[in-house]
Structures are given as C-alpha cells and as structure tokens.
Design a protein around this motif. Structure first.
Motif, PDB file in Angstrom:
ATOM      1  N   ASP A 183      -3.840 -17.021   8.664  1.00 41.92           N
ATOM      2  CA  ASP A 183      -5.045 -16.622   8.810  1.00 41.92           C
ATOM      3  C   ASP A 183      -5.535 -16.028   7.172  1.00 41.92           C
ATOM      4  OD1 ASP A 183      -4.433 -13.924   8.080  1.00 41.92           O
ATOM      5  OD2 ASP A 183      -5.549 -13.078   9.767  1.00 41.92           O
ATOM      6  N   GLN A 184      -6.892 -15.597   7.182  1.00 39.12           N
ATOM      7  CA  GLN A 184      -7.201 -15.191   5.792  1.00 39.12           C
ATOM      8  C   GLN A 184      -6.715 -14.227   5.203  1.00 39.12           C
ATOM      9  OE1 GLN A 184     -11.332 -14.378   6.728  1.00 39.12           O
ATOM     10  NE2 GLN A 184     -10.731 -12.718   7.965  1.00 39.12           N
ATOM     11  N   ASN A 185      -5.800 -13.415   5.703  1.00 33.27           N
ATOM     12  CA  ASN A 185      -4.899 -12.578   5.120  1.00 33.27           C
ATOM     13  C   ASN A 185      -3.461 -12.492   4.784  1.00 33.27           C
ATOM     14  OD1 ASN A 185      -7.311 -10.615   4.969  1.00 33.27           O
ATOM     15  ND2 ASN A 185      -7.146 -10.238   7.161  1.00 33.27           N
ATOM     16  N   LEU A 186      -2.818 -13.741   5.426  1.00 30.93           N
ATOM     17  CA  LEU A 186      -1.641 -14.092   5.069  1.00 30.93           C
ATOM     18  C   LEU A 186      -1.376 -15.431   4.586  1.00 30.93           C
ATOM     19  CD1 LEU A 186      -0.287 -12.813   8.691  1.00 30.93           C
ATOM     20  CD2 LEU A 186      -0.350 -11.466   6.621  1.00 30.93           C
ATOM     21  N   LEU A 187      -0.251 -15.773   3.804  1.00 29.09           N
ATOM     22  CA  LEU A 187       0.249 -16.680   3.438  1.00 29.09           C
ATOM     23  C   LEU A 187       1.813 -16.684   3.717  1.00 29.09           C
ATOM     24  CD1 LEU A 187      -1.528 -17.235  -0.115  1.00 29.09           C
ATOM     25  CD2 LEU A 187      -1.966 -18.413   2.038  1.00 29.09           C
ATOM     26  N   HIS A 188       2.326 -17.662   4.079  1.00 31.01           N
ATOM     27  CA  HIS A 188       3.862 -17.895   4.357  1.00 31.01           C
ATOM     28  C   HIS A 188       4.425 -19.148   3.634  1.00 31.01           C
ATOM     29  CE1 HIS A 188       7.338 -16.609   6.786  1.00 31.01           C
ATOM     30  NE2 HIS A 188       7.898 -17.698   6.353  1.00 31.01           N
ATOM     31  N   LEU A 189       5.353 -18.784   2.618  1.00 31.96           N
ATOM     32  CA  LEU A 189       5.880 -19.857   1.902  1.00 31.96           C
ATOM     33  C   LEU A 189       6.715 -20.941   2.770  1.00 31.96           C
ATOM     34  CD1 LEU A 189       6.780 -20.678  -1.119  1.00 31.96           C
ATOM     35  CD2 LEU A 189       8.725 -19.565  -0.735  1.00 31.96           C
TER      36      LEU A 189
END
Length: 322
Positions: free
Chosen positions: A142-148
């Motif tokens: 979502d707009q608040n998370l990034l996952h490698l």
C-alpha cells in the motif's frame, strides 16, 4: 562492491561540479518533490549481500535503510532516489551497531511496474543504481509500505528479528471507512502435519497486542511474536492457533493466547486478497494478517488497513518453518 566504491570515488569530482545545476541547496533534485521517505531495519544475509554486492565474508547481520524517492514536480512521475544503508553487527542491548559497521549511499532512477510470482497485478517499484550493476525491486502493498523482492520477484523472507519491509516515516492516513471481510470456503491443508505454519517477527508496542495481556504502554519497547497455525486432524481444515508474545522492556514473561483461525477475503484496496483472521478465546478480540505469500504475513488494523512500523521493527511476520 569494491568496484562500485571505486566508481563512486573516481566520479565524485564530476558530481561536485554539476551539483549546483542538478540539486537545490537542500540536496533535493531541482524540479522535483519528495514522493516518500521509507526506513527499515532488515537482515543482512547471503541473499541481501549478493543484491548489494557485499563480499560474502563480510561480518553483517543487520542493515538499516533510509530511502528517499523523488518525483517530477509537474507531473508526479518517478524521477530519482537516494538510498543510505548502514550494515554490520548489532550491539547487544542497543539499537546501534558494533564498531566496524559500514555505510553505502546509492543514487539513481526509479520506475513503477507490475507483477510478482504470486500476483501479476501487484505494483512494483524498481530502483536502478547509477554506475553500478545493482538493481532493487520492491512490492508496494500500500502507500505506506515497501517490501524487498529477490531476483525472481518473490518476497524476501526475514527472520524472527527483522523483516524486509520498509515503512513510510510519515504515514498517509487511510480512508476512514472500514471493510467487511468476506467468508470463503476454507481450504483443505496438506495432510503431512498438524501444523500449517510457524511465523515469527517483532512489532512496535501495538494496542491490540498489549491489551491481550493487559500490558501498559509505559516501558514497552517492542513485542516479540511467535505464531503457530494448526489444522484439524481429520478434516485438514483451519482450526486453532497459538500466539506467544514477549513484551521487551516489561520483563521476560512469555504470554500465550489461543483461539480459532480461518481464511477470509478482501481489503478496501484489494478485494481478492487472502487474509488470516485470528479470533481469540477472549470475547471481541481478533487479529487480521494479510497473506503476502506463503512465507510473509502483514498485520492489518481493525479497518483492514496495513499497519506501519518504524525504522527498527515492522508489522510483518516471517515463516520460520512449516
């Protein structure tokens, strides 16, 4: 990595000469705005070492990230980024590194694409590195998370201490409306074990997890979580779960809570998402965790929005064994 460092060193003079025309006095690229700043603490394992071209023998267990994404000021299109990573061995009893930790700074351009192995429609951020053969890809839950992601575009699996989730430092508030989960036919699990999965992780001192065992916020630093999901011995369908928690800063007591779990479907932004719903034996207490893939679960709040961690821990659980 040594080659990359040499390239950065030999080009530093040229960079300095063009700084006044490419960047503002604040360090932000001209004609750009900040699209988001994300921070995290992640493992530093063999896979992440390979991604960053860190020599395999380097003593490294922990990596701290600070990622700033810039966008075009006129059309909000992705433009450049700056990533600062510090890595080394953790200093016990602190949130700092032991002596000998190193810092690398990467810059380049980023772009938005789609598709992981699990979800072809997923939003993907890809970062290319100037003057180095390094590329980073992230799932945007979502707009608040990034996952490698790894080189095969699968979600990177962390450990019981850290995940590979980056958290926006100034979370964008979610829509105020909630979402009613959809009950779906429960799947039949594999018959080789009563245990469907074991997941671990550390989270901030969240209210729901504290209230489970009447833990006050004062002094609570992080929460260590250990989930075990079970299936019915006869039907091989979802049955019960065990959640064990330790509230760091409040003593070394391990609290155990049980209940029943099932798979539900849907969030506000993804009607097809699979969500593990855990209903505790205590009345009116439940947790929801979105299935990123077979190895990753993301905590959702009561409105089924993603929960946002900080620069040390995330609301992400990592499978440790089946």
């Amino acid at each position: 990595m040594k080659q990359a460092k040499l390239i950065f060193a030999t080009t530093s003079l040229a960079v300095c000469l063009v700084t006044t025309s490419s960047f503002s006095q604040t360090g932000m690229p001209l004609h750009a705005t900040v699209a988001g700043v994300f921070e995290a603490s992640t493992p530093c394992d063999d896979i992440s070492k390979a991604i960053f071209e860190i020599p395999p023998g380097t003593k490294c267990e922990w990596m701290k990230w600070n990622l700033t994404l810039y966008q075009d000021a006129k059309n909000s299109a992705p433009s450049t980024y700056k990533l600062v990573c510090r890595y080394g061995l953790p200093k016990q009893g602190t949130r700092d590194f032991m002596a000998g930790a190193e810092t690398m700074e990467l810059k380049g351009k980023w772009a938005i694409g789609k598709g992981t192995i699990e979800n072809p429609g997923a939003v993907i951020y890809t970062l290319s590195v100037d003057n180095a053969a390094i590329s980073l890809s992230f799932l945007k839950p979502d707009q608040n998370l990034l996952h490698l992601l790894d080189k095969d575009h699968r979600l990177m699996k962390g450990n019981g201490a850290w995940s590979y989730t980056l958290n926006r430092i100034d979370p964008i508030p979610a829509n105020s409306t909630g979402y009613t989960p959809q009950i779906i036919p429960q799947p039949v699990m594999a018959a080789d074990s009563l245990i469907v999965g074991v997941f671990e992780g550390r989270t901030p001192c969240d209210n729901v997890l504290r209230e489970l065992n009447s833990i006050t916020a004062t002094g609570c630093q992080i929460i260590k979580c250990h989930f075990i999901l079970y299936q019915d011995a006869k039907t091989h369908m979802p049955s019960t779960f065990l959640l064990q928690t330790i509230y760091v800063g409040k003593g070394n007591t391990t609290y155990s809570n049980t209940g029943k779990w099932m798979l539900t479907q849907g969030t506000k932004n993804d009607p097809g998402a699979l969500v593990y719903q855990l209903d505790f034996d205590k009345p009116q207490v439940s947790l929801a965790l979105l299935k990123g893939d077979d190895n990753i679960l993301f905590f959702l709040d009561k409105k089924r929005d993603f929960m946002v961690g900080n620069n040390y821990v995330s609301y992400t659980m990592n499978r440790v064994k089946k």
